[in-house]
Write a protein that holds these residues in place. Sequence first.
Motif, PDB file in Angstrom:
ATOM      1  N   VAL A   6       0.872  -1.087  -0.051  1.00 45.53           N
ATOM      2  CA  VAL A   6      -0.043   0.028  -0.122  1.00 45.53           C
ATOM      3  C   VAL A   6       0.876   1.253   0.224  1.00 45.53           C
ATOM      4  O   VAL A   6       0.658   2.133  -0.609  1.00 45.53           O
ATOM      5  CB  VAL A   6      -0.949  -0.039   1.215  1.00 45.53           C
ATOM      6  CG1 VAL A   6      -1.652   1.294   1.270  1.00 45.53           C
ATOM      7  CG2 VAL A   6      -1.963  -1.029   0.895  1.00 45.53           C
ATOM      8  N   TRP A  32       1.758   2.433  -3.533  1.00 48.34           N
ATOM      9  CA  TRP A  32       0.935   2.892  -4.221  1.00 48.34           C
ATOM     10  C   TRP A  32       1.129   4.311  -4.570  1.00 48.34           C
ATOM     11  O   TRP A  32       1.612   5.231  -3.622  1.00 48.34           O
ATOM     12  CB  TRP A  32      -0.594   2.637  -3.843  1.00 48.34           C
ATOM     13  CG  TRP A  32      -1.061   1.334  -3.648  1.00 48.34           C
ATOM     14  CD1 TRP A  32      -0.450   0.191  -4.375  1.00 48.34           C
ATOM     15  CD2 TRP A  32      -2.086   0.975  -3.122  1.00 48.34           C
ATOM     16  NE1 TRP A  32      -1.173  -1.000  -3.957  1.00 48.34           N
ATOM     17  CE2 TRP A  32      -2.246  -0.442  -3.348  1.00 48.34           C
ATOM     18  CE3 TRP A  32      -3.094   1.753  -2.127  1.00 48.34           C
ATOM     19  CZ2 TRP A  32      -3.458  -1.272  -2.692  1.00 48.34           C
ATOM     20  CZ3 TRP A  32      -4.033   0.864  -1.902  1.00 48.34           C
ATOM     21  CH2 TRP A  32      -4.076  -0.591  -2.055  1.00 48.34           C
ATOM     22  N   GLU A  46      -9.926  -2.232  -4.257  1.00 39.41           N
ATOM     23  CA  GLU A  46      -9.179  -1.656  -5.365  1.00 39.41           C
ATOM     24  C   GLU A  46      -8.479  -0.511  -4.634  1.00 39.41           C
ATOM     25  O   GLU A  46      -8.710   0.227  -3.709  1.00 39.41           O
ATOM     26  CB  GLU A  46     -10.229  -0.974  -6.342  1.00 39.41           C
ATOM     27  CG  GLU A  46     -11.203  -2.259  -7.066  1.00 39.41           C
ATOM     28  CD  GLU A  46     -12.137  -1.542  -7.934  1.00 39.41           C
ATOM     29  OE1 GLU A  46     -12.311  -0.331  -7.982  1.00 39.41           O
ATOM     30  OE2 GLU A  46     -13.061  -2.237  -8.512  1.00 39.41           O
ATOM     31  N   GLU A  47      -7.196  -0.109  -5.404  1.00 40.39           N
ATOM     32  CA  GLU A  47      -6.308   0.612  -5.104  1.00 40.39           C
ATOM     33  C   GLU A  47      -6.925   2.219  -4.987  1.00 40.39           C
ATOM     34  O   GLU A  47      -6.757   2.942  -3.711  1.00 40.39           O
ATOM     35  CB  GLU A  47      -5.297   0.838  -6.076  1.00 40.39           C
ATOM     36  CG  GLU A  47      -4.317   1.872  -5.753  1.00 40.39           C
ATOM     37  CD  GLU A  47      -3.113   1.797  -6.523  1.00 40.39           C
ATOM     38  OE1 GLU A  47      -2.266   2.783  -6.769  1.00 40.39           O
ATOM     39  OE2 GLU A  47      -2.892   0.732  -7.121  1.00 40.39           O
ATOM     40  N   LYS A  48      -7.891   2.491  -5.879  1.00 38.83           N
ATOM     41  CA  LYS A  48      -8.466   3.728  -5.448  1.00 38.83           C
ATOM     42  C   LYS A  48      -9.326   3.959  -4.314  1.00 38.83           C
ATOM     43  O   LYS A  48      -9.283   4.784  -3.646  1.00 38.83           O
ATOM     44  CB  LYS A  48      -9.287   4.316  -6.813  1.00 38.83           C
ATOM     45  CG  LYS A  48     -10.067   5.537  -6.552  1.00 38.83           C
ATOM     46  CD  LYS A  48     -10.797   5.906  -7.872  1.00 38.83           C
ATOM     47  CE  LYS A  48     -11.372   7.340  -7.818  1.00 38.83           C
ATOM     48  NZ  LYS A  48     -12.178   7.776  -8.906  1.00 38.83           N
ATOM     49  N   THR A 108      -7.139   3.834  -1.127  1.00 37.19           N
ATOM     50  CA  THR A 108      -6.664   4.983  -0.995  1.00 37.19           C
ATOM     51  C   THR A 108      -7.255   6.245  -0.373  1.00 37.19           C
ATOM     52  O   THR A 108      -7.062   7.188   0.407  1.00 37.19           O
ATOM     53  CB  THR A 108      -5.904   5.451  -2.297  1.00 37.19           C
ATOM     54  OG1 THR A 108      -4.921   4.472  -2.780  1.00 37.19           O
ATOM     55  CG2 THR A 108      -5.137   6.948  -2.201  1.00 37.19           C
TER      56      THR A 108
END
Length: 462
Positions: A13, A16, A57-59, A62
């Motif tokens: 993480v 990212w 999901e990454e978005k 985040t």
Amino acid sequence: MTLLSKIPKVDKVLEWQGIKAIHGHYPRPVLLKAVRVVLAELRLGALRGEGDPSVLEEKAVTERIMRELATSSAFSLKRVVNGTGVIIHTNLGRSPLPEAVRQGLNDIACGYSNLEFDLEKGARGSRCSHVENILCELTGAEAALVVNNNAAAVLLALSSLAAGREVVVSRGELVEIGGSFRIPDVMRQSGAVLREVGTTNRTHPDDYRSAINAATGLLLKVHTSNFALVGFTSEVSAMDLVAIAREFTLPVMADVGSGNLIDLAPMLGTGEPTVREIIRAGVDVITFSGDKLLGGPQAGIIVGRRNCLEPMKNHPLLRAVRVDKLTIAVLERTLRLYRDDRQALALIPTLRMLAMGPSELKARGKRLLQRLRGKLPPGVTASIEGGFSQVGGGAFPLLELPTTLLAVAMEGVSPLQLERRLRNCDVPVLGRVYRERFLLDLRTIQDDDIPPLVAALGSLEG
């Protein structure tokens, strides 16, 4: 693969792009903690069978970390807009300070000062000396002392003057005020012995005379704060109590609560004796707060006869309850405003709010509606109506001040939900819900509160 096994590791993480972009904006321990908190919440949700792959999901992760960082990095103590209509609101910091103290407070806070240094003698001085003379000037007292709040003032005075001796007080004045502050408890802590006289609603001079004996240390009169007795009542005035005390060569102490330095009767239609008037009545020791009607910082102020205050100045408890340089700086500058009553009424926010009349408040309401025109989202309405404000802080508990209210409504949203939304704005807006309506009292909304208030109301979305 289960949802639990898809939760990313902390190290991944941190690599990212969205997270790397904020590395320099937060200390690394703060960022690590936010990442771990969010990942722990995701694991807990997966174990409960909640959510779907999109939350990992990454978005999405985040954004969740960014929200956690914003929440954890925000200051806990923050400015709020007081639209409750309670002028001296204990939960909201009581009295706002005069603008006139700002620069002086900044100078003292951000540099060194002569807090305990006598510049004339070039030797150690007393921190109380900066306010003692002005307090004596304003009240007519022989001596003065300042501690960190009025409870401490009462405790110090009783510990110094009556430890191990009886203190005679009317049963109707044995009150409990906010924060479970009880006069009997403070008296017990001081080492004094409580001697109740009279009944809850009626106390007479002979009740005091009958209670006085060889063990009596002083007679005490206590302001009943936000508690009021009406109807078949009787109490002994400060002047009469002094006359009784003089018969037995005893001191009289009065805890007057708010510490009124100006006669407010012409303005409010009702009033209470000023500290100067109580001194003139012959009371030996008076204690009161600095952050209620006086409109200054949190402080406990003790004024009275020099021979009564000297033991307090030398008592070991004084160091435990002393005030800091910021309190002294604000209190001195606030007290100086009282040298001119007109100046005090104009520049001390608490007094200015008390003095606001119906025409001024209606004009403020009309100006606010004009500023809101075109800025409220669809479905949000605002109108003005009449109502009442309260003094608060235990002063004038039965007094209702006519005021102008801004009534705000939002289509499909209950008043309680609206209250919650405004309370959670960047600058929280606090009002009151009354008869299924959300109301903001214009008496307690300051001029510099208007921009954040307008922004908060404009941000309401359906």
